[in-house]
Design an enzyme around this catalytic site. Structure first.
Site, PDB file in Angstrom:
ATOM      1  CB  CYS A 215      26.874  -9.637  16.886  1.00 42.99           C
ATOM      2  SG  CYS A 215      26.311 -10.637  15.499  1.00 42.99           S
ATOM      3  CB  ALA A 216      26.497  -6.757  21.596  1.00 41.89           C
TER       4      ALA A 216
END
Length: 471
Positions: free
Chosen positions: A391-392
């Site tokens: 999620c980055a």
């Protein structure tokens, strides 16, 4: 059951050695769970995915179990259990404020998660607010600012460059507007959920304030590993999640300055947020909203989730953050040293080997698809890690140079063309991690790289999984 929850203010720099009496990991749920291996037999599960969700502290679980029979509706009833639960809820708010070393006039708002906290803040910022955020942020702090003018800053390669980049962006903002300018907000992580590296939060806060901007700290990965002082860091807000702080049940925190929170419309409209509702002659309604934290806590609150956060805050404080940090740094050093002995392994980093970091380390292995490697760690060694982009996505793509590795046996069929293997492996740990889990992980990495997997694997619904009945 104790109705009193207290925590002492925390410092921001830890340089002491651990107390030998506190060298053991804290007791967490699941520490004795065994899992089957595809090669036969069972092994105690090594949970090394703390950065996603840390296991619940046994202390937290015990506190919640003791409270559960006394559960009642908060702020709603005259009965004893309702009053006790209300008191516990508000004491939990005070405990979190102490844990974060908040200022006297700061508000502590309970939310569902870090993501919810930052979306709440995004909903209350002034309409003409400019937001400055580094591309290195987790999506929870990268994406909520849809109603603001967002300035995305390139990934810095040193802490000093991070400060200089922000300084330039804020200076350009003030210089580009001739007759005044609106408010600005800087959003920054305290510790990267990909590299574990600590960011220069205090220096970034000073830069923000020097240019008339405010700053919110995403402490989701910092608070479980390191004390956080709102006063010392001089941040305007801090957000974190209970499930990363050894507290389950889906609660989070947004703590900090009250003015924007009081001036904005409630995050959710409904009971609890309103003080008074009355009908108008024209048939409509007039609403008087709370100006306290309740303004943004409409509906029946998650009392057990809130209490679990407070219990975790108290447990970590009483255990001594100095000892917890020092022990974790020993684990970090052991993992990094072990990975450094494997030439095929490349550890991902923005700031370099000397940068201070918490127990979060991401890496890639030459010749391996990361999903395949993570699946083998689980199936053959009973080790739970995470693989992917965490999620980055912009940060991991930057660290990997946006070039896919050579494809391994398992890939991600839903990935973009040419990026089938563009992912990494993340190992993360903390206050509940036994030494044996770290030693087993290091040994497993070396064996997999040297000898290869003992089992066959296939891609199934986007995940690499052991092939049933294979050897």
């Amino acid at each position: 059951m104790s109705a009193s929850l207290n925590a002492t203010a925390t410092a921001t720099a830890i340089t002491v050695a651990p107390d030998p009496a506190c060298a053991e990991p804290l007791a967490v749920l699941g520490r004795d769970v065994t899992v089957p291996l595809v090669t036969g037999g069972e092994v105690t599960y090594a949970a090394l995915d703390y950065a996603a969700s840390a296991p619940a502290l046994q202390r937290v679980w015990d506190d919640v179990a003791a409270y559960a029979p006394y559960y009642g509706s908060v702020h709603r009833g005259a009965g004893y259990l309702s009053q006790l639960s209300t008191d516990l809820f508000e004491q939990s708010r005070a405990t979190v404020a102490e844990f974060l070393d908040c200022r006297a006039d700061d508000q502590v708002v309970f939310t569902r998660s870090t993501t919810d906290s930052l979306n709440l803040l995004a909903a209350v910022i002034p309409a003409d607010c400019q937001v400055f955020v580094f591309e290195t942020e987790h999506h929870a702090s990268l994406l909520p600012w849809t109603n603001a003018q967002v300035n995305y800053l390139n990934a810095p390669r040193t802490p000093d460059e991070a400060v200089a980049t922000l300084e330039r962006a804020l200076a350009d903002r003030t210089a580009s507007i001739e007759e005044g300018y609106g408010p600005a907000l800087v959003c920054v992580t305290g510790a990267s959920n990909v590299t574990g590296e600590l960011w220069p939060v205090k220096e970034l806060a000073a830069a923000a304030h020097a240019h008339g901007a405010r700053i919110v700290l995403d402490a989701a990965q910092l608070a479980p590993h390191h004390p956080v002082s709102v006063r010392d860091l001089d941040v305007d807000w801090v957000a974190f999640s209970g499930h990363k702080l050894y507290a389950p049940f889906g609660s989070g925190v947004l703590a900090g300055r009250a003015d924007w929170l009081r001036q904005a419309e409630p995050y959710l409209a409904g009971g609890g947020a309103s003080r008074k509702v009355s009908r108008r002659e024209d048939g409509g309604v007039d609403v008087e909203w709370h100006t306290t934290a309740a303004r943004h806590e409409a509906g029946s609150p998650n009392v057990i989730g809130v209490y679990s956060i407070a219990s975790a805050c108290r447990a970590l404080t009483e255990a001594g953050f100095e000892n917890l940090v020092a022990r974790e740094q020993q684990l970090v050093a052991r993992v990094r040293a072990g990975l450094a002995e494997v030439p095929a392994v490349r550890v991902l980093s923005l700031f370099g080997d000397a940068a201070p970091r918490v127990g979060v380390i991401s890496f890639v292995v030459d010749g391996w698809n990361s999903s395949h490697f993570a699946a083998a760690l689980s199936a053959e060694y009973g080790i739970g890690v995470r693989d992917g982009l965490f999620c980055a996505h912009p940060l991991v793509r930057t660290l990997l140079g946006s070039e896919p590795q050579a494809q391994g046996e398992c890939g991600a069929p839903d990935a973009a063309p040419g990026e089938r293997s563009l992912n990494a492996i993340r190992v993360s740990f903390g206050a509940g991690t036994p030494d044996e889990h770290v030693e087993r992980f290091v040994r497993a990495v070396k064996e997999l790289v040297t000898d290869g997997a003992k089992w066959q694997y296939r891609t199934e619904e986007g995940r690499c999984v052991p092939l049933r009945g294979a050897v």
